[in-house]
Design a protein around this motif. Structure first.
Motif, PDB file in Angstrom:
ATOM      1  N   TYR A 196       0.783  -1.183  -0.131  1.00 13.45           N
ATOM      2  CA  TYR A 196      -0.042  -0.011   0.130  1.00 13.45           C
ATOM      3  C   TYR A 196       0.849   1.110  -0.114  1.00 13.45           C
ATOM      4  CZ  TYR A 196      -3.305  -3.161   1.635  1.00 13.45           C
ATOM      5  OH  TYR A 196      -4.510  -4.496   1.587  1.00 13.45           O
ATOM      6  N   PHE A 197       0.389   2.370  -0.538  1.00 20.00           N
ATOM      7  CA  PHE A 197       1.012   3.524  -0.366  1.00 20.00           C
ATOM      8  C   PHE A 197      -0.206   4.430   0.434  1.00 20.00           C
ATOM      9  CE2 PHE A 197       2.988   2.228  -4.532  1.00 20.00           C
ATOM     10  CZ  PHE A 197       4.319   2.468  -4.186  1.00 20.00           C
ATOM     11  N   VAL A 198       0.473   5.273   1.156  1.00 22.88           N
ATOM     12  CA  VAL A 198      -0.239   6.076   2.100  1.00 22.88           C
ATOM     13  C   VAL A 198      -0.772   7.376   1.036  1.00 22.88           C
ATOM     14  CG1 VAL A 198      -0.420   7.681   4.278  1.00 22.88           C
ATOM     15  CG2 VAL A 198       0.946   5.364   4.162  1.00 22.88           C
ATOM     16  N   ARG A 199      -1.800   7.648   0.896  1.00 24.96           N
ATOM     17  CA  ARG A 199      -2.403   8.727  -0.007  1.00 24.96           C
ATOM     18  C   ARG A 199      -2.648  10.104   0.942  1.00 24.96           C
ATOM     19  NH1 ARG A 199      -6.034   6.352  -2.917  1.00 24.96           N
ATOM     20  NH2 ARG A 199      -7.853   7.785  -1.968  1.00 24.96           N
ATOM     21  N   SER A 200      -3.295   9.718   2.050  1.00 25.12           N
ATOM     22  CA  SER A 200      -3.512  10.730   2.965  1.00 25.12           C
ATOM     23  C   SER A 200      -3.829  10.147   4.703  1.00 25.12           C
ATOM     24  CB  SER A 200      -4.844  11.557   2.656  1.00 25.12           C
ATOM     25  OG  SER A 200      -5.995  10.484   2.866  1.00 25.12           O
ATOM     26  N   ASP A 204       4.591   6.920   1.899  1.00 28.21           N
ATOM     27  CA  ASP A 204       5.458   5.793   2.326  1.00 28.21           C
ATOM     28  C   ASP A 204       4.695   4.677   1.608  1.00 28.21           C
ATOM     29  OD1 ASP A 204       7.124   7.326   4.018  1.00 28.21           O
ATOM     30  OD2 ASP A 204       5.872   6.942   5.634  1.00 28.21           O
ATOM     31  N   LEU A 205       5.645   3.783   1.404  1.00 31.91           N
ATOM     32  CA  LEU A 205       5.160   2.696   0.794  1.00 31.91           C
ATOM     33  C   LEU A 205       5.322   1.561   1.933  1.00 31.91           C
ATOM     34  CD1 LEU A 205       4.637   0.355  -1.356  1.00 31.91           C
ATOM     35  CD2 LEU A 205       7.151   0.257  -1.734  1.00 31.91           C
ATOM     36  N   ILE A 206       4.072   0.891   2.338  1.00 29.99           N
ATOM     37  CA  ILE A 206       3.682  -0.266   3.226  1.00 29.99           C
ATOM     38  C   ILE A 206       3.704  -1.552   2.841  1.00 29.99           C
ATOM     39  CG2 ILE A 206       1.929  -1.058   4.821  1.00 29.99           C
ATOM     40  CD1 ILE A 206       0.777   1.855   4.917  1.00 29.99           C
ATOM     41  N   GLY A 207       4.639  -2.478   3.581  1.00 31.17           N
ATOM     42  CA  GLY A 207       4.512  -3.847   3.197  1.00 31.17           C
ATOM     43  C   GLY A 207       6.105  -4.251   2.809  1.00 31.17           C
ATOM     44  N   THR A 208       7.031  -3.250   2.714  1.00 34.33           N
ATOM     45  CA  THR A 208       8.189  -3.884   2.195  1.00 34.33           C
ATOM     46  C   THR A 208       9.074  -4.766   3.180  1.00 34.33           C
ATOM     47  OG1 THR A 208       9.175  -1.578   2.842  1.00 34.33           O
ATOM     48  CG2 THR A 208       8.702  -1.903   0.758  1.00 34.33           C
ATOM     49  N   ALA A 209       8.657  -4.353   4.458  1.00 34.82           N
ATOM     50  CA  ALA A 209       9.463  -5.462   5.570  1.00 34.82           C
ATOM     51  C   ALA A 209       8.772  -6.812   5.291  1.00 34.82           C
ATOM     52  CB  ALA A 209       8.805  -4.939   6.817  1.00 34.82           C
ATOM     53  N   SER A 210       7.632  -7.015   4.558  1.00 30.71           N
ATOM     54  CA  SER A 210       7.114  -8.226   4.277  1.00 30.71           C
ATOM     55  C   SER A 210       7.378  -8.774   2.634  1.00 30.71           C
ATOM     56  CB  SER A 210       5.806  -8.377   4.652  1.00 30.71           C
ATOM     57  OG  SER A 210       5.551  -7.906   6.043  1.00 30.71           O
ATOM     58  N   LEU A 211       8.230  -7.960   2.100  1.00 27.27           N
ATOM     59  CA  LEU A 211       8.652  -8.472   0.707  1.00 27.27           C
ATOM     60  C   LEU A 211       8.794  -9.771   0.715  1.00 27.27           C
ATOM     61  CD1 LEU A 211       8.767  -6.268  -1.867  1.00 27.27           C
ATOM     62  CD2 LEU A 211      11.231  -6.808  -1.617  1.00 27.27           C
ATOM     63  N   HIS A 212       8.088 -10.414  -0.398  1.00 26.16           N
ATOM     64  CA  HIS A 212       8.356 -11.682  -0.609  1.00 26.16           C
ATOM     65  C   HIS A 212       8.138 -12.884   0.344  1.00 26.16           C
ATOM     66  CE1 HIS A 212      11.094 -11.549  -4.882  1.00 26.16           C
ATOM     67  NE2 HIS A 212       9.766 -10.824  -4.803  1.00 26.16           N
TER      68      HIS A 212
END
Lengths: 249, 249
Positions: A66-70, A94-102
């Motif tokens: 997810y990206f935070v839009r607001s 901010d991009l959400i979820g990269t700590a869980s990438l793959h």
DNA sequence: CGTAGTTTTGAACTACTTCAAGGCGCGTGG
DNA sequence: CCACGCGCCTTGAAGTAGTTCAAAACTACG
């Protein structure tokens, strides 16, 4: 009908992205032409959700980024023993979820701190893109490597710093991020609770309160409810670096 | 002559890798045939170096990655204000330098804790490989993502844990890693100083001493100089999770 | 307005640090 | 080979920063 939805998104969303002031933050810059269209077509704006909404919970199947839009959100992890730790605060772009990438499941939970909206990017879509576009993958890798450095610095700070240093550091981090988003870096609206702040910097909520009061007494800032105004960011920076002089009464 | 050196490596090194018991840990497993040859041909075993040798210093140009072949080392970062922090301890099979992946300079320094030997992998070689082999790049990305989780857990532990928990956690981390290397997970030889341990877990050296003594009194372990034997790893685990009962005298 | 939740404030307590001294092991040189 | 010296580790005692417990003040929300 699924098709319908996709079509809808494909038709309308490029405009949404183009209008979005955060566009340049969101996607690796070199993505252009066909690939940019590919990503934007699959980046789905979601309707706003109220405060306290879980975007996902820790351990749930990893389906989307997810990206935070607001608005704003916090990332929390639950440790053995039931302790809950705030790992980061999330703001627009901010991009959400990269700590869980793959990863098969989410490594953390993300909860909104206020009414917020997000853009969803299905994991499969991103993974497909990354496995076909090496430069994009490399950019991702670099972003993730940078994240490690950030996490390390956070850890170092926690190890050897006083309450004043931690709080000052937190405020300046927020200020910098606000500035990067084009907001006034001195006028901070704290959407998170004192408990969240305390947890994030590794202190008791009462201590955060006291530190803020002390800063306020020293005229480094002014606090009113959740509105905070930095008056002397330079001195705060000195404090955050642990180079502050002993106070003269 | 550079050619000569390369030829030499190409000729002799595959055997060295095949003989190396750590082989399966070192390279992404799927690397086979031509690619495996590519990597192994460029993985250069270095002669052993004495204790206190800097593999590289923080801020120096990033030229190489390393695998630990024997011995041990520590990774340290220097913070603003001259404080030095031990970020991690490195043991055989560990890949060194990933925190500086794709960075122009090293983000940390690495120093040997005893006479140790390493295999060098030139940055250019690895980067060339990664930019041409997407699956290898993806595996790397995944490893790095896992590292983030590790760093996060380390940070969470530091935030909310007592001295006992930290030390117990450190010992069990060591034990697990020793076990993974095929060593006795209960017989720990501490190559690092008490100062390094203290710094790593975020305590004063004296406190580490006292905690070890307390553990020894409770017959959870025995300490003699740098040799440490875990007697009750199960109870140590309970302590490290912060679920320990108050002690009965 | 009243009630619930959050934040602030105060006072006592505790865990860890800091300062200081003594012991032990190891390497060096006699 | 033994003795000396230096660095590392341990132990003790005092000090302190932050926590914990408890209660009041404020905010927000119905």
């Amino acid at each position: 009908m699924t098709n319908h939805q996709h079509l809808h998104v494909v038709k309308h969303h490029p405009a949404a992205c183009d209008e979005c002031r955060l566009r340049s933050h969101c996607m690796p810059d070199h993505l252009e032409g066909e690939l940019a269209a590919y990503v934007m077509a699959r980046l789905r704006p979601l309707p706003p959700v109220p405060r306290g909404t879980y975007l996902f919970r820790q351990g749930a199947p990893m389906t989307s980024y997810y990206f935070v839009r607001s608005g704003s959100a916090k990332s929390v992890v639950f440790e053995h023993g039931g302790r809950e730790s705030v790992m980061s605060f999330l703001f627009p772009s901010d991009l959400i979820g990269t700590a869980s990438l793959h990863q098969p499941t989410y490594q953390d939970a993300v909860v909104t701190l206020e009414r917020s909206s997000f853009c969803e990017l299905r994991a499969n879509d991103l993974h497909a893109l990354l496995s076909r576009d090496t430069p994009a993958l490399e950019q991702f890798l670099d972003k993730i490597v940078g994240r490690i450095t950030t996490e390390r610095h956070a850890r170092v700070r926690l190890e050897h710093s006083s309450a004043d240093e931690r709080v000052a550091d937190f405020l300046l981090e927020l200020s910098d991020r606000f500035g990067a988003l084009g907001r006034d870096p001195l006028a901070l609206y704290l959407t998170m609770s004192r408990y969240d702040i305390a947890n994030y910097v590794g202190l008791a909520p009462e201590t955060v309160s006291r530190v803020l009061r002390r800063f306020s007494d020293r005229e480094l800032l002014t606090v009113r409810h959740k509105e905070l105004t930095l008056r002397d960011p330079a001195r705060l920076r000195i404090i955050s670096l642990g180079e502050a002089q002993p106070e003269n009464p």
